[in-house]
Design a protein around this motif. Sequence first.
Motif, PDB file in Angstrom:
ATOM      1  N   SER A   7      -3.528  -4.595   1.643  1.00  0.00           N
ATOM      2  CA  SER A   7      -3.113  -3.888   0.428  1.00  0.00           C
ATOM      3  C   SER A   7      -3.431  -2.409   0.579  1.00  0.00           C
ATOM      4  CB  SER A   7      -3.814  -4.471  -0.797  1.00  0.00           C
ATOM      5  OG  SER A   7      -5.215  -4.432  -0.643  1.00  0.00           O
ATOM      6  N   GLY A   8      -2.694  -1.612  -0.185  1.00  0.00           N
ATOM      7  CA  GLY A   8      -2.891  -0.176  -0.134  1.00  0.00           C
ATOM      8  C   GLY A   8      -1.772   0.544  -0.858  1.00  0.00           C
ATOM      9  N   GLN A  22      -1.625   3.484   3.285  1.00  0.00           N
ATOM     10  CA  GLN A  22      -3.042   3.771   3.459  1.00  0.00           C
ATOM     11  C   GLN A  22      -3.776   2.690   2.693  1.00  0.00           C
ATOM     12  OE1 GLN A  22      -4.387   7.598   2.052  1.00  0.00           O
ATOM     13  NE2 GLN A  22      -6.237   7.454   3.270  1.00  0.00           N
ATOM     14  N   ASP A  23      -4.611   1.918   3.400  1.00  0.00           N
ATOM     15  CA  ASP A  23      -5.344   0.859   2.709  1.00  0.00           C
ATOM     16  C   ASP A  23      -6.447   1.470   1.850  1.00  0.00           C
ATOM     17  OD1 ASP A  23      -7.613   1.310   4.345  1.00  0.00           O
ATOM     18  OD2 ASP A  23      -7.172  -0.385   5.660  1.00  0.00           O
ATOM     19  N   PHE A  24      -7.115   0.644   1.076  1.00  0.00           N
ATOM     20  CA  PHE A  24      -8.098   1.142   0.125  1.00  0.00           C
ATOM     21  C   PHE A  24      -9.402   1.574   0.783  1.00  0.00           C
ATOM     22  CE2 PHE A  24      -5.391  -1.550  -2.732  1.00  0.00           C
ATOM     23  CZ  PHE A  24      -4.740  -0.474  -3.311  1.00  0.00           C
ATOM     24  N   GLU A  25      -9.480   1.450   2.121  1.00  0.00           N
ATOM     25  CA  GLU A  25     -10.617   1.973   2.877  1.00  0.00           C
ATOM     26  C   GLU A  25     -10.259   3.279   3.576  1.00  0.00           C
ATOM     27  OE1 GLU A  25     -11.897  -1.161   5.465  1.00  0.00           O
ATOM     28  OE2 GLU A  25     -12.567  -2.422   3.810  1.00  0.00           O
ATOM     29  N   GLY A  26      -9.010   3.749   3.390  1.00  0.00           N
ATOM     30  CA  GLY A  26      -8.584   5.021   3.958  1.00  0.00           C
ATOM     31  C   GLY A  26      -7.874   4.935   5.296  1.00  0.00           C
ATOM     32  N   ASN A  27      -7.643   3.719   5.812  1.00  0.00           N
ATOM     33  CA  ASN A  27      -6.975   3.543   7.103  1.00  0.00           C
ATOM     34  C   ASN A  27      -5.454   3.548   6.935  1.00  0.00           C
ATOM     35  OD1 ASN A  27      -9.483   3.001   8.534  1.00  0.00           O
ATOM     36  ND2 ASN A  27      -9.480   1.070   7.413  1.00  0.00           N
ATOM     37  N   LEU A  28      -4.754   4.182   7.880  1.00  0.00           N
ATOM     38  CA  LEU A  28      -3.296   4.186   7.867  1.00  0.00           C
ATOM     39  C   LEU A  28      -2.763   3.013   8.677  1.00  0.00           C
ATOM     40  CD1 LEU A  28      -2.475   7.973   8.323  1.00  0.00           C
ATOM     41  CD2 LEU A  28      -2.165   6.579   6.277  1.00  0.00           C
ATOM     42  N   TRP A  29      -1.709   2.363   8.155  1.00  0.00           N
ATOM     43  CA  TRP A  29      -1.085   1.213   8.798  1.00  0.00           C
ATOM     44  C   TRP A  29       0.412   1.428   8.874  1.00  0.00           C
ATOM     45  CZ3 TRP A  29      -3.618  -3.212  10.481  1.00  0.00           C
ATOM     46  CH2 TRP A  29      -4.966  -3.326  10.125  1.00  0.00           C
ATOM     47  N   LEU A  30       1.016   1.031   9.992  1.00  0.00           N
ATOM     48  CA  LEU A  30       2.460   0.989  10.122  1.00  0.00           C
ATOM     49  C   LEU A  30       2.901  -0.423   9.751  1.00  0.00           C
ATOM     50  CD1 LEU A  30       5.154   2.219  10.933  1.00  0.00           C
ATOM     51  CD2 LEU A  30       4.683   1.471  13.283  1.00  0.00           C
ATOM     52  N   ILE A  31       3.811  -0.521   8.794  1.00  0.00           N
ATOM     53  CA  ILE A  31       4.292  -1.810   8.309  1.00  0.00           C
ATOM     54  C   ILE A  31       5.714  -2.003   8.810  1.00  0.00           C
ATOM     55  CG2 ILE A  31       4.703  -3.249   6.293  1.00  0.00           C
ATOM     56  CD1 ILE A  31       1.750  -2.261   6.646  1.00  0.00           C
ATOM     57  N   SER A  32       5.982  -3.168   9.381  1.00  0.00           N
ATOM     58  CA  SER A  32       7.333  -3.498   9.815  1.00  0.00           C
ATOM     59  C   SER A  32       7.693  -4.887   9.321  1.00  0.00           C
ATOM     60  CB  SER A  32       7.447  -3.434  11.343  1.00  0.00           C
ATOM     61  OG  SER A  32       6.573  -4.361  11.936  1.00  0.00           O
ATOM     62  N   VAL A  57      -0.466  -7.177  13.789  1.00  0.00           N
ATOM     63  CA  VAL A  57       0.134  -7.128  15.125  1.00  0.00           C
ATOM     64  C   VAL A  57      -0.790  -6.425  16.106  1.00  0.00           C
ATOM     65  CG1 VAL A  57       2.106  -6.282  16.455  1.00  0.00           C
ATOM     66  CG2 VAL A  57       2.443  -7.133  14.128  1.00  0.00           C
ATOM     67  N   SER A  58      -1.381  -5.319  15.666  1.00  0.00           N
ATOM     68  CA  SER A  58      -2.306  -4.564  16.505  1.00  0.00           C
ATOM     69  C   SER A  58      -3.334  -3.900  15.599  1.00  0.00           C
ATOM     70  CB  SER A  58      -1.560  -3.527  17.356  1.00  0.00           C
ATOM     71  OG  SER A  58      -0.993  -2.538  16.527  1.00  0.00           O
ATOM     72  N   ASN A  59      -4.103  -2.981  16.161  1.00  0.00           N
ATOM     73  CA  ASN A  59      -5.199  -2.347  15.436  1.00  0.00           C
ATOM     74  C   ASN A  59      -4.766  -1.743  14.105  1.00  0.00           C
ATOM     75  OD1 ASN A  59      -7.844  -1.526  15.035  1.00  0.00           O
ATOM     76  ND2 ASN A  59      -7.514   0.423  16.073  1.00  0.00           N
ATOM     77  N   LYS A  60      -3.628  -1.091  14.044  1.00  0.00           N
ATOM     78  CA  LYS A  60      -3.149  -0.451  12.811  1.00  0.00           C
ATOM     79  C   LYS A  60      -1.688  -0.758  12.538  1.00  0.00           C
ATOM     80  CE  LYS A  60      -7.011   1.435  11.786  1.00  0.00           C
ATOM     81  NZ  LYS A  60      -7.866   0.680  10.934  1.00  0.00           N
ATOM     82  N   GLU A  61      -1.228  -1.934  12.960  1.00  0.00           N
ATOM     83  CA  GLU A  61       0.162  -2.338  12.736  1.00  0.00           C
ATOM     84  C   GLU A  61       0.184  -3.735  12.122  1.00  0.00           C
ATOM     85  OE1 GLU A  61       4.360  -2.590  15.217  1.00  0.00           O
ATOM     86  OE2 GLU A  61       2.534  -1.893  16.203  1.00  0.00           O
ATOM     87  N   PHE A  62       1.020  -3.898  11.080  1.00  0.00           N
ATOM     88  CA  PHE A  62       1.077  -5.147  10.325  1.00  0.00           C
ATOM     89  C   PHE A  62       2.531  -5.541  10.149  1.00  0.00           C
ATOM     90  CE2 PHE A  62       0.708  -7.765   6.464  1.00  0.00           C
ATOM     91  CZ  PHE A  62      -0.450  -8.492   6.712  1.00  0.00           C
ATOM     92  N   PHE A  63       2.859  -6.790  10.468  1.00  0.00           N
ATOM     93  CA  PHE A  63       4.208  -7.323  10.265  1.00  0.00           C
ATOM     94  C   PHE A  63       4.210  -8.082   8.946  1.00  0.00           C
ATOM     95  CE2 PHE A  63       7.575 -10.436  10.596  1.00  0.00           C
ATOM     96  CZ  PHE A  63       8.620  -9.667  11.034  1.00  0.00           C
ATOM     97  N   ALA A  64       4.964  -7.595   7.970  1.00  0.00           N
ATOM     98  CA  ALA A  64       4.959  -8.164   6.627  1.00  0.00           C
ATOM     99  C   ALA A  64       6.102  -9.149   6.422  1.00  0.00           C
ATOM    100  CB  ALA A  64       5.048  -7.053   5.590  1.00  0.00           C
TER     101      ALA A  64
END
Length: 75
Positions: A7-8, A22-32, A57-64
């Motif tokens: 979430s973010g 940007q998640d609620f901890e401040g991290n940026l994620w690429l969503i595909s 998928v990886s450290n900062k990548e999420f497949f939704a």
Amino acid sequence: PQEGFLSGTIVEVISNTNFSIQDFEGNLWLISSDNLIIKGRLQIKPGISIKLIGQQVSNKEFFATEIRPWSGNSK
């Protein structure tokens, strides 16, 4: 994210199925996604807080697979 939930707030929209948050901890994620299910009256645009269901998928990548508004009523 490792358990399939993220979430973010949407930061940038590349397309309806590719954007960054940007998640609620401040991290940026690429969503595909390739067939994203959108729940509720949600518009994918910067500044909107969301919940995602899918797979990391990886450290900062999420497949939704599904996106929902953060609260019950999203404008």
